[in-house]
Scaffold this active site. Structure first.
Site, short mmCIF file in Angstrom:
data_model
loop_
_atom_site.label_atom_id
_atom_site.label_comp_id
_atom_site.label_asym_id
_atom_site.label_seq_id
_atom_site.Cartn_x
_atom_site.Cartn_y
_atom_site.Cartn_z
N GLU A 21 0.81 -1.22 0.00
CA GLU A 21 0.00 0.00 0.00
C GLU A 21 0.84 1.27 0.00
O GLU A 21 0.44 2.29 -0.55
CB GLU A 21 -0.98 0.01 1.18
N HIS A 37 -11.89 -5.08 8.44
CA HIS A 37 -12.31 -4.93 7.05
C HIS A 37 -13.69 -4.29 6.94
O HIS A 37 -14.42 -4.54 5.97
CB HIS A 37 -12.32 -6.30 6.34
#
Lengths: 324, 327
Positions: free
Chosen positions: A60, A129
């Site tokens: 990321e 999540h």
């Protein structure tokens, strides 16, 4: 007009902009050949080729850093973070680098880039999540933040974000991907920083964002049956913030409720409440009410997650209580 | 490699200008005219000079908070850099960046980044844009040995290698991450070169105090990048003459080690080499005198410049020039 899902609207918005401007490119984990883990980028790899739609490693910091560097050298890149929760792994790049560089260099650096990410709960994914993190981004000077609630807004706000000369984070709500709605044909381009009044009302203003917009609309319909006329505002954009639409509505209805998926402390509704308290206090006929998730990580089990995220019933009850 | 004398003189000029600039920055700090902090690259000038001289105008360089040398030698005006260190209105970033964020985009000095490792993926991204747009630009990223232990280093070097990006990663190994010896925190001998194999790259080590050696490594890496053969990871062995930052006297370093490295001052080494190659003392004296005059002028200009206009406090958060978040 044709019916389109929120999921397919993501790909349509991206395709619209990639077709128009060859500087627009897309990178992220599994965005190319696989079409995205949420199938939001299906067909783009086939249509625009491997140079403009490219899979990255699970990195990321590389995704966000690379789009920053690419934006410094003539591209208008879009980077996907698979889940908004992963912002935590590259928060330095997003906040210390992307957000601050224009200011710290005295305006030398322009960063026309977009970070898209799947945000929000309801999918039983558990605490890492499922978060709604748009309030994190809202707190950082130099980031623009949008969170569409409908397929047409996905296309229009995506286009506006890509065309904007500043960094924009587009929060796509996971719980809305399957939602379908009528979408106009042809190019759709919206304006950042504009809220939308989705339902007119006189008694109370309900402000919501992303999935909570639909919760608020459902609640407003029920409240209508109970004789309470609720106005529903979809904020759509947290930065810039359309304070005019908000303050005009409160001036008319004299009551304000916010419906947020964020945990209680420092959710975006706190800023909205503070703003109204400072600037429209004398318009109010009662305390502002914030409806949020409790201040907890989101649990995985369906019954628990449903308890945590604001429900239609919760909104109805809270607004009834404040209107009584 | 036979390095032409004009290139050699350019490198000497660069090193001397950087040295005098930073010595002055140190003096001004002691006088209270530079505030905050400074991270000086005194002793590391040969790395900056070797790469800067080998670079072309369109190339992009990314550096760290120890970035005065690199920004200056890409061509940023010295008075605007001094003004930025002193927080004056003539500062290159309008006084909003400071010592750790010197930037001159117009010269390809793409910024000084003060969070360790963050600029490696950014440099890789600039190289990716060059690759996609079909320009022949190369992106060069300077960082310290301590950076090799942070995630962004590995993410950036990996993706640059996999995508064959025209980027050169340059590790300035000055033996200390901050106050701790790099050897205490890595499991290999060379923080960058020994990691290169993990990304399919050659482990390149150069004498970072020898401007010629740096220049030759730079030229080879630029050629590789421009030929489309991908990134390079170069470890330049060098030493900082001062501590990590203004707050650090560097007492953790053994006296003998410091003395040994001071004897290997890159500017002294290079001056002797130039003399041995037949360059006259007069030419070198003239370079030094000119550099000193430039530093004096930059100092005077900055001392005389007013503080930043208060209006700039609220400018340039956004591309429209302002900082408004509402309508």
């Amino acid at each position: 007009m044709a019916e389109l899902s929120y999921r397919d609207a993501v790909a349509r918005g991206l395709a619209q902009e990639m077709e128009r401007d060859e500087r627009v490119v897309l990178i992220g984990e599994d965005v190319a050949k696989a079409g995205g883990v949420f199938k939001t980028t299906v067909g783009l790899y086939e249509r625009f080729g491997p140079r403009r739609v490219r899979d990255t490693p699970i990195s990321e910091e590389a995704i966000t850093g690379m789009i920053m560097g690419a934006a410094m050298n003539g591209l208008r890149p879009v980077g996907e973070l698979m889940f908004s929760d992963f912002l935590a792994t590259c928060w330095d790049i997003v906040t210390n680098q992307i957000a601050k560089t224009r200011y710290m260099t005295g305006g030398q650096v322009e960063l026309p880039l977009v970070i898209r990410t799947a945000n929000g709960g309801g999918a039983r994914f558990g605490g890492q999540h499922s978060q709604s993190l748009e309030n994190w981004a809202m707190a950082v000077p130099g980031l623009k933040v949008v969170a569409p609630a409908t397929p047409a807004d996905v296309i229009g706000l995506m286009a506006a974000a890509i065309r904007d000369p500043d960094p924009v984070i587009v929060f796509e709500h996971k719980g809305l991907f399957a939602n379908k709605d009528e979408v106009p044909d042809g190019e759709i381009v919206d304006t950042l920083g504009t809220a939308r009044v989705l339902r007119r009302g006189d008694d109370v203003t309900i402000v919501a964002l992303a999935a909570m917009v639909h919760t608020a609309l459902d609640a407003a319909r029920i409240l209508g049956g109970l004789g309470i006329s609720a106005e529903v505002i979809d904020l759509r954009s947290l930065v810039p913030l359309d304070t005019t639409t908000l303050l005009d509505s409160v001036a008319k209805t004299t009551r304000l409720a916010t419906v947020e998926e964020n945990p209680r402390l420092v959710g975006w509704g706190a800023e909205i409440s503070s703003l109204v308290a400072e600037e429209a206090f004398w318009d109010l006929d009662g305390p502002i009410v914030r409806i949020t998730t409790p201040h907890i990580p989101l649990p995985a089990a369906g019954e628990l997650e449903d308890l945590a995220i604001p429900s239609v019933e919760q909104v109805v009850d809270a607004v009834k209580a404040m209107s009584g | 490699m036979d390095i032409p004398v004009d290139i050699r003189l350019e490198m000497y000029d660069g090193m001397v200008r950087a040295r005098y600039f930073e010595q002055r920055a140190h003096d001004l700090f002691m006088q209270g005219l530079v505030k905050g902090t400074t991270h000086l690259g005194l002793g590391q000038e040969a790395v900056a000079a070797g790469f800067a001289v080998a670079m072309r105008p369109g190339d992009m360089s990314y550096c760290t908070y120890r970035g005065h040398n690199h920004t200056l030698l890409r061509g940023a005006p010295m008075d605007a850099l001094m003004g930025e260190l002193m927080g004056r209105s003539n500062g290159i970033c309008e006084g909003k960046g400071g010592s750790m964020h010197l930037t001159d985009i117009s010269k390809g000095a793409m910024g000084s980044y003060a969070i360790v490792g963050a600029h490696l993926p950014v440099a890789a991204g600039a190289a990716w844009a060059a690759q996609l747009r079909g320009t022949d630009q190369v992106s060069v990223c300077f960082f310290g040995d301590g950076t090799t232990n942070i995630g962004a280093f590995h993410e950036a070097v990996n993706i640059a290698a996999v995508w064959d990006l025209p980027v050169i990663f340059v590790c300035e190994n000055n033996l200390y991450m901050e106050y701790t010896a790099i050897s205490e925190v890595i499991a290999v001998d060379h923080p960058a070169a020994d990691r290169a194999a993990a990304y399919g790259l050659e482990g390149i080590i150069v004498d970072g105090n020898d401007a010629d050696a740096v220049y030759e490594a730079a030229v080879a890496a630029y050629e590789r990048a421009r030929a489309g053969d991908g990134p390079s990871l170069i470890e330049a062995l060098t030493y900082r003459h001062k501590g990590h930052s203004r707050a650090d006297p560097g007492k953790y370093r053994p006296d003998e080690e410091v003395e040994e490295w001071l004897k290997r001052d890159p500017i002294d080494i290079y001056r002797e080499r130039l003399l041995s190659l037949g360059v006259t003392e007069e030419i070198l004296n003239e370079i030094e005198a000119k550099a000193l005059a430039e530093v004096d002028a930059a100092t005077e200009a900055s001392k005389n410049a007013p503080p930043p206009d208060t209006a700039v406090l609220l400018t340039d958060v956004w591309a429209d020039g302002g900082s408004s978040w509402r309508n």
